[in-house]
Design a protein around this motif. Structure first.
Motif, PDB file in Angstrom:
ATOM      1  N   CYS A 143      -6.048  -7.498   0.398  1.00  0.00           N
ATOM      2  CA  CYS A 143      -6.200  -8.070  -0.395  1.00  0.00           C
ATOM      3  C   CYS A 143      -5.722  -6.551  -1.594  1.00  0.00           C
ATOM      4  O   CYS A 143      -6.032  -6.979  -2.682  1.00  0.00           O
ATOM      5  N   GLY A 144      -6.207  -5.424  -0.889  1.00  0.00           N
ATOM      6  CA  GLY A 144      -6.258  -4.442  -1.937  1.00  0.00           C
ATOM      7  C   GLY A 144      -7.150  -3.775  -2.746  1.00  0.00           C
ATOM      8  O   GLY A 144      -6.786  -2.987  -3.275  1.00  0.00           O
ATOM      9  N   HIS A 145      -7.830  -4.239  -3.322  1.00  0.00           N
ATOM     10  CA  HIS A 145      -9.124  -3.775  -3.325  1.00  0.00           C
ATOM     11  C   HIS A 145      -9.287  -2.703  -3.072  1.00  0.00           C
ATOM     12  O   HIS A 145     -10.011  -2.110  -4.117  1.00  0.00           O
ATOM     13  N   CYS A 146      -9.688  -2.316  -1.927  1.00  0.00           N
ATOM     14  CA  CYS A 146     -10.220  -0.797  -1.941  1.00  0.00           C
ATOM     15  C   CYS A 146      -8.947  -0.016  -2.523  1.00  0.00           C
ATOM     16  O   CYS A 146     -10.151   1.006  -2.868  1.00  0.00           O
ATOM     17  N   GLY A 147      -8.437  -0.523  -2.464  1.00  0.00           N
ATOM     18  CA  GLY A 147      -7.478   1.074  -3.017  1.00  0.00           C
ATOM     19  C   GLY A 147      -7.416   1.339  -4.724  1.00  0.00           C
ATOM     20  O   GLY A 147      -7.301   2.182  -5.472  1.00  0.00           O
ATOM     21  N   GLU A 148      -7.580   0.162  -4.822  1.00  0.00           N
ATOM     22  CA  GLU A 148      -7.804  -0.350  -6.389  1.00  0.00           C
ATOM     23  C   GLU A 148      -8.893   0.429  -7.156  1.00  0.00           C
ATOM     24  O   GLU A 148      -8.949   1.170  -8.089  1.00  0.00           O
ATOM     25  N   VAL A 149     -10.165   0.231  -5.998  1.00  0.00           N
ATOM     26  CA  VAL A 149     -11.582   0.943  -6.815  1.00  0.00           C
ATOM     27  C   VAL A 149     -11.397   3.025  -6.137  1.00  0.00           C
ATOM     28  O   VAL A 149     -12.393   2.881  -6.626  1.00  0.00           O
ATOM     29  N   ALA A 150     -10.799   3.170  -5.674  1.00  0.00           N
ATOM     30  CA  ALA A 150     -10.715   3.930  -5.128  1.00  0.00           C
ATOM     31  C   ALA A 150     -10.690   5.542  -5.732  1.00  0.00           C
ATOM     32  O   ALA A 150     -11.436   6.777  -5.912  1.00  0.00           O
ATOM     33  N   ASP A 151     -10.349   5.361  -6.910  1.00  0.00           N
ATOM     34  CA  ASP A 151     -10.031   5.865  -7.910  1.00  0.00           C
ATOM     35  C   ASP A 151     -10.173   5.380  -9.838  1.00  0.00           C
ATOM     36  O   ASP A 151      -9.519   5.957 -10.026  1.00  0.00           O
ATOM     37  N   ALA A 152     -11.311   5.032 -10.080  1.00  0.00           N
ATOM     38  CA  ALA A 152     -11.491   4.021 -10.720  1.00  0.00           C
ATOM     39  C   ALA A 152     -10.314   2.881 -11.164  1.00  0.00           C
ATOM     40  O   ALA A 152     -10.583   3.223 -12.363  1.00  0.00           O
ATOM     41  N   ALA A 153     -10.089   2.650 -10.565  1.00  0.00           N
ATOM     42  CA  ALA A 153      -9.021   1.897 -10.755  1.00  0.00           C
ATOM     43  C   ALA A 153      -8.463   1.627 -10.357  1.00  0.00           C
ATOM     44  O   ALA A 153      -7.541   1.108 -11.646  1.00  0.00           O
ATOM     45  N   VAL A 154      -7.939   2.705 -10.235  1.00  0.00           N
ATOM     46  CA  VAL A 154      -6.848   3.424  -9.859  1.00  0.00           C
ATOM     47  C   VAL A 154      -6.248   3.046  -8.936  1.00  0.00           C
ATOM     48  O   VAL A 154      -6.854   3.956  -7.658  1.00  0.00           O
ATOM     49  N   LEU A 155      -4.689   2.835  -8.673  1.00  0.00           N
ATOM     50  CA  LEU A 155      -4.745   3.151  -7.018  1.00  0.00           C
ATOM     51  C   LEU A 155      -4.767   3.789  -5.974  1.00  0.00           C
ATOM     52  O   LEU A 155      -3.706   5.153  -7.031  1.00  0.00           O
ATOM     53  N   CYS A 156      -5.059   4.201  -5.172  1.00  0.00           N
ATOM     54  CA  CYS A 156      -5.558   5.874  -4.306  1.00  0.00           C
ATOM     55  C   CYS A 156      -3.837   5.988  -3.607  1.00  0.00           C
ATOM     56  O   CYS A 156      -3.624   5.293  -3.015  1.00  0.00           O
ATOM     57  N   PRO A 157      -3.504   7.402  -3.629  1.00  0.00           N
ATOM     58  CA  PRO A 157      -2.547   7.671  -3.444  1.00  0.00           C
ATOM     59  C   PRO A 157      -2.719   7.139  -1.681  1.00  0.00           C
ATOM     60  O   PRO A 157      -1.449   8.197  -1.006  1.00  0.00           O
ATOM     61  N   SER A 158      -3.624   7.689  -1.465  1.00  0.00           N
ATOM     62  CA  SER A 158      -4.037   7.566   0.959  1.00  0.00           C
ATOM     63  C   SER A 158      -3.676   5.760   0.813  1.00  0.00           C
ATOM     64  O   SER A 158      -3.166   6.261   1.799  1.00  0.00           O
ATOM     65  N   PHE A 159      -3.463   5.493   0.431  1.00  0.00           N
ATOM     66  CA  PHE A 159      -3.345   3.929   0.610  1.00  0.00           C
ATOM     67  C   PHE A 159      -1.956   3.511   1.117  1.00  0.00           C
ATOM     68  O   PHE A 159      -1.174   3.928  -0.456  1.00  0.00           O
ATOM     69  N   TYR A 160      -1.758   2.963   1.836  1.00  0.00           N
ATOM     70  CA  TYR A 160      -0.168   2.356   2.155  1.00  0.00           C
ATOM     71  C   TYR A 160      -0.022   1.088   2.634  1.00  0.00           C
ATOM     72  O   TYR A 160      -0.986   0.418   2.949  1.00  0.00           O
ATOM     73  N   ARG A 161       0.697   0.217   2.256  1.00  0.00           N
ATOM     74  CA  ARG A 161       1.095  -1.276   2.776  1.00  0.00           C
ATOM     75  C   ARG A 161       1.966  -1.380   3.329  1.00  0.00           C
ATOM     76  O   ARG A 161       3.450  -0.781   3.431  1.00  0.00           O
ATOM     77  N   THR A 162       1.270  -1.905   4.903  1.00  0.00           N
ATOM     78  CA  THR A 162       3.104  -1.981   5.785  1.00  0.00           C
ATOM     79  C   THR A 162       2.788  -4.134   5.629  1.00  0.00           C
ATOM     80  O   THR A 162       2.250  -4.902   5.240  1.00  0.00           O
ATOM     81  N   VAL A 164      -4.581   4.052   5.134  1.00  0.00           N
ATOM     82  CA  VAL A 164      -4.441   5.025   4.640  1.00  0.00           C
ATOM     83  C   VAL A 164      -3.894   6.702   5.407  1.00  0.00           C
ATOM     84  O   VAL A 164      -3.882   6.543   6.909  1.00  0.00           O
ATOM     85  N   ASP A 165      -3.327   6.877   4.844  1.00  0.00           N
ATOM     86  CA  ASP A 165      -3.060   7.918   5.101  1.00  0.00           C
ATOM     87  C   ASP A 165      -3.895   9.538   5.468  1.00  0.00           C
ATOM     88  O   ASP A 165      -4.372   9.997   4.786  1.00  0.00           O
ATOM     89  N   ALA A 166      -3.975   9.874   6.929  1.00  0.00           N
ATOM     90  CA  ALA A 166      -4.931  10.389   6.871  1.00  0.00           C
ATOM     91  C   ALA A 166      -4.607  12.274   6.499  1.00  0.00           C
ATOM     92  O   ALA A 166      -5.082  12.850   6.050  1.00  0.00           O
ATOM     93  N   ASN A 167      -3.118  12.558   6.156  1.00  0.00           N
ATOM     94  CA  ASN A 167      -2.766  13.580   5.450  1.00  0.00           C
ATOM     95  C   ASN A 167      -3.450  13.598   4.043  1.00  0.00           C
ATOM     96  O   ASN A 167      -3.188  14.847   3.325  1.00  0.00           O
ATOM     97  N   VAL A 168      -3.525  12.567   3.287  1.00  0.00           N
ATOM     98  CA  VAL A 168      -3.415  12.649   2.120  1.00  0.00           C
ATOM     99  C   VAL A 168      -4.854  12.209   1.947  1.00  0.00           C
ATOM    100  O   VAL A 168      -5.597  12.476   0.388  1.00  0.00           O
ATOM    101  N   CYS A 169      -5.624  11.228   2.598  1.00  0.00           N
ATOM    102  CA  CYS A 169      -6.681  11.185   2.406  1.00  0.00           C
ATOM    103  C   CYS A 169      -7.805  12.313   2.070  1.00  0.00           C
ATOM    104  O   CYS A 169      -8.020  13.011   2.831  1.00  0.00           O
TER     105      CYS A 169
END
Length: 745
Positions: free
Chosen positions: A688-707, A644-649
């Motif tokens: 698994c990516g689930h947290c980002g998927e549900v963060a904004d009503a099933a739209v990927l939250c922009p604060s999440f990134y994948r390494t 999670v990008d703390a600047n975007v969250c």
């Protein structure tokens, strides 16, 4: 794929006679079965005996070499019915399951087995899931044993006693022509220790011989008039034979003590805790010596009247230790002593808790009450004797100029400075509550995230739960599910709601429960009664909650079992017309759309949604060794993780509210203008990516990134990586220069 492999441990099963065998309780039970010449073993997995099934599966080549047939049963009822091979033939058979739930499922077959009796030894190894470590309703198997006159053994929790109990159980069964339950409590299953082995034996009479020489005796079949005679046979013939065997073999144990006017009667399974509680009152030592005489009932049922009378003779009071309700032994002892005119006072539930596990703490309290009434001197506090305080000598100068304080003086000073008593705060007031929940990356979590979002749009529905990992949805953060009636009965428990209404009932069921009981009791019943409800079948590829064992629909090769039988084919085969399969539950948007369709469609009849993704625990067990081997071979591997990008969250934390993943936590934002903590992903993430998927009503939250962590990268990837580092480095340097120019000095 079971949760762990016993492939190395089972090699001990072939050690020669006289070897000191070291291991876990369930491994010792398996060795004892082979020593007894068992002909067949079956069962259904479930804590605390899941590992027994896993050991048997890993030991299958060894079993086959000895002519022992093993198979995991479809249910506990199937396992119990398997013992019918010992009705007509002198074959020793054993089955195992979790109790009391498994015993409830097996009750019909067990009652018939006990009625007609057996010829070969028939042993039911039950994992008594009672107490603080339990996962089921709090009941005991004792009631069922009494109801059907099935003898119940409850050995002391150490390996020599447990393995001897296996031998005794087979011999007792054959001597009394009655099936025998061997009860293993949670700690007995997992206790470690050692015992001296006996030789493994091939069955004296094999299943092959039985097939080639069939026998039948209609007097053993539960049909009138034989059924009426069975009850008299059980009471008048088999019971006395069992009592005689138990007395002659001395299966119950007597431990002497110097306080001969009082005594303790306990089940064998309580022995360790009782000794520890007595030790706290200085009434026993670490080697099993006791001041209070003890009668240890390794046979919980039947109770041996003559032994009870012998133990109670000359005693003014006896404390009976047995967990749960009703107090079978306490009542039984009252009856035995009353009929014999013995005046010994019986105590039990009046001094010990009426319900719940008898932990050492509870036993200490109960024993204190008993001793306070009948031997108060045992609880007398020691009286301090005043002693003259020695005068500390002064420091003695040494040749090198240092001062030395004599050792005795330093010790006295330290003793005087030590606090007289140290208070310990109760853990319950310090450690926060931790409700059960789904594992990191569990594919069931997005199902319930989608269902939560669906109810936000369509309103709250009645949801019937089932036994399995999915039952954790009843707890925060999902709070979904109103009832659970039994394994595979989730759909059945919604049957009464098959009425006209503005909303449909929703039933949850796992793939393990589906094959165990749900196909006929749930899906078949819904088709037959034209149910209009929604059924969600969680298909995670294994019987995950019981340890990850294979089932019919498992999508994994198994050399000994038939797998790859899809649930959808079974559901359609039984008559369901509306079926949808979501083969990637982490796609929350697709999961949500499918659930909404099922909840709102005009189709009449049961609507079945099959939510299909592999259990993450089993996937990790399967994939990690493969990845490690690939890295060792120098092959390219990729490991992903989210952050999670703390600047975007924004600090909304919907990722937690609609997910509840244990790898998600909070941390300070690091920005004085953003006082609220931000989301943080710890090292347990499996991407698994689930947290980002549900963060904004099933739209990927922009604060999440994948390494992506690439090991053994190729030449092209290394060149691209080097280029990226140069570009990023250039931008970072430019940013630092700009900040330096605007800095205030």
């Amino acid at each position: 794929m079971a949760e762990r492999s016993f492939a190395a441990e089972v090699q001990q099963l072939t050690v020669p006679e006289g070897t000191e065998f070291r291991g876990e309780g369930i491994l010792a039970v398996t060795k004892a079965l082979l020593e007894c010449g068992v002909g067949y073993v079956a069962g259904y997995q479930g804590s605390p005996i899941s590992h027994l099934m896993d050991v048997l599966a890993d030991a299958q080549p060894i079993l086959e070499d000895l002519g022992v047939h093993f198979e995991p049963s479809a249910s506990e009822a199937t396992a119990a019915a398997t013992l019918s091979a010992s009705v007509m033939y002198p074959i020793r058979g054993a089955v195992t399951w979790k109790s009391t739930v498994g015993t409830n499922v097996a009750s019909d077959a067990l009652a018939n087995l006990a009625s007609g009796g057996v010829t070969g030894g028939a042993v039911i190894i039950i994992g008594e899931d009672y107490g603080e470590g339990s996962s089921i309703m709090q009941e005991r198997s004792h009631a069922f044993a009494m109801k059907s006159q099935i003898w119940l053994l409850d050995p002391r929790p150490n390996l020599p006693a447990i393995t001897q109990a296996v031998h005794d159980a087979f011999e007792l069964s054959e001597a009394s022509r009655t099936p025998v339950m061997l009860q293993l409590r949670v700690r007995s299953c997992h206790v470690h220790g050692s015992f001296i082995t006996r030789p493994n034996k091939r069955p004296d009479f094999s299943l092959k011989q039985a097939l080639e020489n069939p026998q039948r005796d209609t007097s053993r079949i539960v049909l009138p008039p034989a059924a009426y005679l069975h009850e008299h046979e059980k009471i008048m013939d088999r019971w006395p034979a069992a009592v005689k065997f138990i007395e002659e073999r001395q299966l119950n144990e007597f431990f002497a003590g110097d306080l001969t006017d009082i005594g303790i009667v306990m089940l064998g399974g309580h022995y360790n805790n009782v000794q520890r509680a007595l030790l706290a009152h200085d009434m026993a030592d670490l080697f099993g010596n006791t001041r209070i005489p003890q009668y240890v009932m390794n046979v919980a049922y039947p109770v041996i009247d003559s032994e009870v009378l012998r133990f109670c003779e000359g005693k003014k009071a006896v404390l009976v230790i047995e967990e749960g309700q009703p107090e079978y032994h306490e009542q039984n002892l009252h009856t035995i002593l009353g009929r014999a005119g013995v005046r010994t006072v019986i105590h039990g539930k009046d001094m010990l808790p009426r319900a719940g596990e008898y932990t050492v703490t509870e036993l200490k309290k109960g024993l204190a009450r008993f001793l306070e009434r009948y031997h108060p001197a045992a609880l007398a506090k020691p009286v301090a004797v005043a002693m003259p305080r020695p005068v500390a000598p002064k420091a003695v100068p040494q040749a090198d100029g240092r001062l030395q304080i004599p050792f005795t003086s330093a010790l006295a000073a330290a003793s005087a400075a030590a606090p007289a008593q140290v208070g310990v705060t109760s853990l319950a007031s310090v450690v926060p509550g931790r409700p059960s929940g789904f594992c990191v990356g569990c594919p069931e979590r997005p199902i319930f995230s989608a269902l939560t979002l669906a109810q936000d749009d369509l309103g709250t529905h009645h949801i019937a739960g089932d036994i399995g990992c999915h039952l954790f949805a009843a707890l925060p953060p999902f709070n979904l599910g109103a009832t659970t009636m039994g394994y595979g009965l989730g759909v059945s428990s919604a049957a009464a709601f098959n009425v006209e209404g503005s909303k449909r009932s929703i039933a949850i069921m796992g793939d393990g429960g589906f094959w165990h009981n749900g196909l006929s009791s749930g899906i078949g019943n819904a088709v037959f009664n034209q149910s209009d409800g929604v059924i969600v079948i969680v298909d995670n590829n294994y019987s995950a909650a019981t340890g990850g064992q294979d089932i019919l629909s498992s999508r994994a090769e198994n050399p000994h079992r038939s797998t790859f039988h899809p649930i959808e084919a079974a559901v359609r085969g039984i008559g369901v017309q509306w079926v949808r399969t979501v083969d990637h539950t982490y796609d929350v948007k697709r999961m949500l759309a499918t659930l909404k369709e099922a909840m709102t469609t005009d189709h009449k009849g049961p609507k079945v949604v099959i939510a299909q993704s592999e259990c993450m625990l089993n996937k990790q067990r399967r994939v990690k060794p493969q990845v490690a081997a690939a890295v060792k071979r120098g092959e390219r591997t990729l490991k992903e993780k989210f952050g999670v990008d703390a600047n975007v969250c924004s600090g909304d934390h919907a990722c937690m509210r609609v997910s509840g993943c244990p790898s998600l936590t909070l941390k300070p934002s690091g920005d004085p203008l953003k006082p609220d903590p931000v989301a943080h992903v710890d090292d347990g993430c499996v991407a698994c990516g689930h947290c980002g998927e549900v963060a904004d009503a099933a739209v990927l939250c922009p604060s999440f990134y994948r390494t992506e962590w690439v090991r053994n990268a190729g030449a092209w990837e290394r060149r691209v990586h080097a280029l990226r580092r140069r570009v990023v480095g250039w931008f970072q340097a430019r940013q630092q220069r700009a900040l330096a120019e605007r800095a205030l000095y």
